[in-house]
Design an enzyme around this catalytic site. Structure first.
Site, mmCIF file in Angstrom:
data_model
loop_
_atom_site.group_PDB
_atom_site.id
_atom_site.type_symbol
_atom_site.label_atom_id
_atom_site.label_comp_id
_atom_site.label_asym_id
_atom_site.label_seq_id
_atom_site.Cartn_x
_atom_site.Cartn_y
_atom_site.Cartn_z
ATOM 1 N N HIS A 131 -3.711 -35.218 -82.958
ATOM 2 C CA HIS A 131 -3.306 -36.010 -81.925
ATOM 3 C C HIS A 131 -2.319 -37.116 -82.509
ATOM 4 O O HIS A 131 -2.706 -38.232 -82.689
ATOM 5 C CB HIS A 131 -4.560 -36.608 -81.260
ATOM 6 C CG HIS A 131 -5.217 -35.724 -80.446
ATOM 7 N ND1 HIS A 131 -5.258 -35.419 -79.235
ATOM 8 C CD2 HIS A 131 -6.413 -34.945 -80.985
ATOM 9 C CE1 HIS A 131 -5.897 -34.626 -78.701
ATOM 10 N NE2 HIS A 131 -6.567 -34.249 -79.661
ATOM 11 N N GLU B 298 -0.645 -39.097 -80.365
ATOM 12 C CA GLU B 298 -0.446 -39.935 -79.538
ATOM 13 C C GLU B 298 -1.821 -40.871 -79.783
ATOM 14 O O GLU B 298 -1.955 -42.198 -79.300
ATOM 15 C CB GLU B 298 -0.536 -39.722 -78.107
ATOM 16 C CG GLU B 298 -1.952 -38.972 -77.578
ATOM 17 C CD GLU B 298 -2.526 -37.748 -78.277
ATOM 18 O OE1 GLU B 298 -1.752 -37.281 -79.036
ATOM 19 O OE2 GLU B 298 -3.553 -37.081 -77.721
ATOM 20 N N CYS C 119 -3.123 -30.336 -79.418
ATOM 21 C CA CYS C 119 -4.707 -29.854 -79.146
ATOM 22 C C CYS C 119 -4.539 -28.792 -78.095
ATOM 23 O O CYS C 119 -4.294 -27.827 -78.239
ATOM 24 C CB CYS C 119 -5.539 -31.089 -78.937
ATOM 25 S SG CYS C 119 -7.041 -30.839 -79.451
#
Lengths: 91, 239
Positions: B204, B206, B87
């Site tokens: 994302h 994660e 990002c």
């Protein structure tokens, strides 16, 4: 060493669709401003530059635009004006 | 293996990455402050996490790219080190010239925060070696300036060299306009460096490492990195 006020404008390159500009243009048309076309939104950066001459101040601003203020992949810049600035008094 | 997670003023996904690496993957991680000028020798992968570094003033990533740590990240990348920008991290890598292209405001001019589907284009990379080309991942996105742009000649080079790793798609893997959350050219969601060791991606991974948070598709990216590093160690032991 003199002090100059320099203004620069950063806009998206012509080849890139400016969705903000298009949206604002549509709003202007809705308000009746039919004569207005090709609205582009940009960033206005004003800075004071210490330099020996207006040309040197312009050169500093040019370098600042190339290095940081504009991203050449998507943006163009234009230095609008270099005018003498009054130095701020040190209290 | 060990991850180094860069922390800029305004980073806000640094702990998410830390958690994904430690609890999700079971590997080590440490934070690297933006004022550091070197990457510790035991780091295998540097992560530039999401957030709003320096408030995203001027342009996303424009100021972060001049942080002292970025010189070290560039040297690390040039030496073949693994770098993952997520990002805002992707935006910083583009601003720094470590990846081509730049970001415009989302086509719809709104911040987009939802899950999207991305198609994996290659499996022969450190980031996707556990996936098949054509595999579809469901990952969250959260950005206002995610509209990836590269000029036509650059785009042709990216396609030719296979540098596009992820593309926005629908659940069936079709690259449709509707599936593109921000207007990115060619539905691009993730780009590799020519050498393949630097990846920037807008979604994302994660945030998709445990079922409690809605899915584990993101964990495969970290597991691929783990596998890549394990195999590299095994290879160097043989040699």
């Amino acid at each position: 060493m003199d002090r100059f006020r320099v203004a620069a404008v950063v806009t998206l390159r012509r080849s890139i669709a400016d969705v903000q500009g298009t949206t604002v243009e549509q709003a202007l048309h809705a308000l009746g401003f039919r004569a207005i076309e090709n609205v582009r939104i940009g960033k206005y950066v004003e800075m004071e530059i210490r330099a020996a001459s207006a040309e040197e101040a312009h050169r500093h601003a040019e370098q600042a635009c190339q290095r940081l203020l504009a991203n050449p992949v998507i943006e163009d810049y234009q230095i609008l004006a270099v005018t003498p600035a009054v130095a701020k008094e040190v209290p | 293996m060990k991850f180094g997670i860069v922390v800029f003023p305004g980073s806000n996904c640094d702990w998410d990455v830390y958690w994904a690496v430690r609890a999700g993957l079971g590997e080590e991680a440490e934070f690297l402050w933006h004022k550091e000028e070197s990457i510790p020798g035991d780091i295998d992968c540097v992560v530039l996490p999401g957030g709003f570094s320096y408030g995203d003033y001027l342009r996303s990533g424009a100021i972060a790219r001049f942080a002292p740590i970025m010189g070290a990240v560039a040297r690390f990348a040039r030496a073949g080190g693994l770098v993952l920008g997520i990002c805002n991290g992707f935006q910083i890598l583009c601003e720094a010239g470590l990846l081509p292209g730049a970001f415009l405001r989302n086509r719809q001019l709104r911040f987009v925060c939802r899950s999207v589907f991305v198609r994996v284009e290659r499996s022969d990379t450190p980031f996707t070696n556990l996936l098949q080309p054509g595999a579809v991942l469901r990952l969250p996105v959260a950005h206002g300036e995610g509209n990836y742009y590269a000029e036509p000649s650059v785009l042709r080079e990216l396609e030719r060299r296979g540098q596009i790793l992820f593309r926005y798609c629908d659940a069936a893997g079709q690259l449709t306009e509707d599936a593109n959350p921000n207007g990115s050219v060619a539905n691009i969601a993730g780009v590799l460096s020519p050498e393949g060791n630097v990846l920037g991606m807008m979604p994302h991974p994660e945030r998709a490492c445990e079922t409690l948070l809605g899915g584990t598709d993101g964990l495969t990216v970290f597991e691929s990195l783990q596998r890549h590093c394990t195999m590299a160690v095994a290879t160097s032991a043989v040699l």
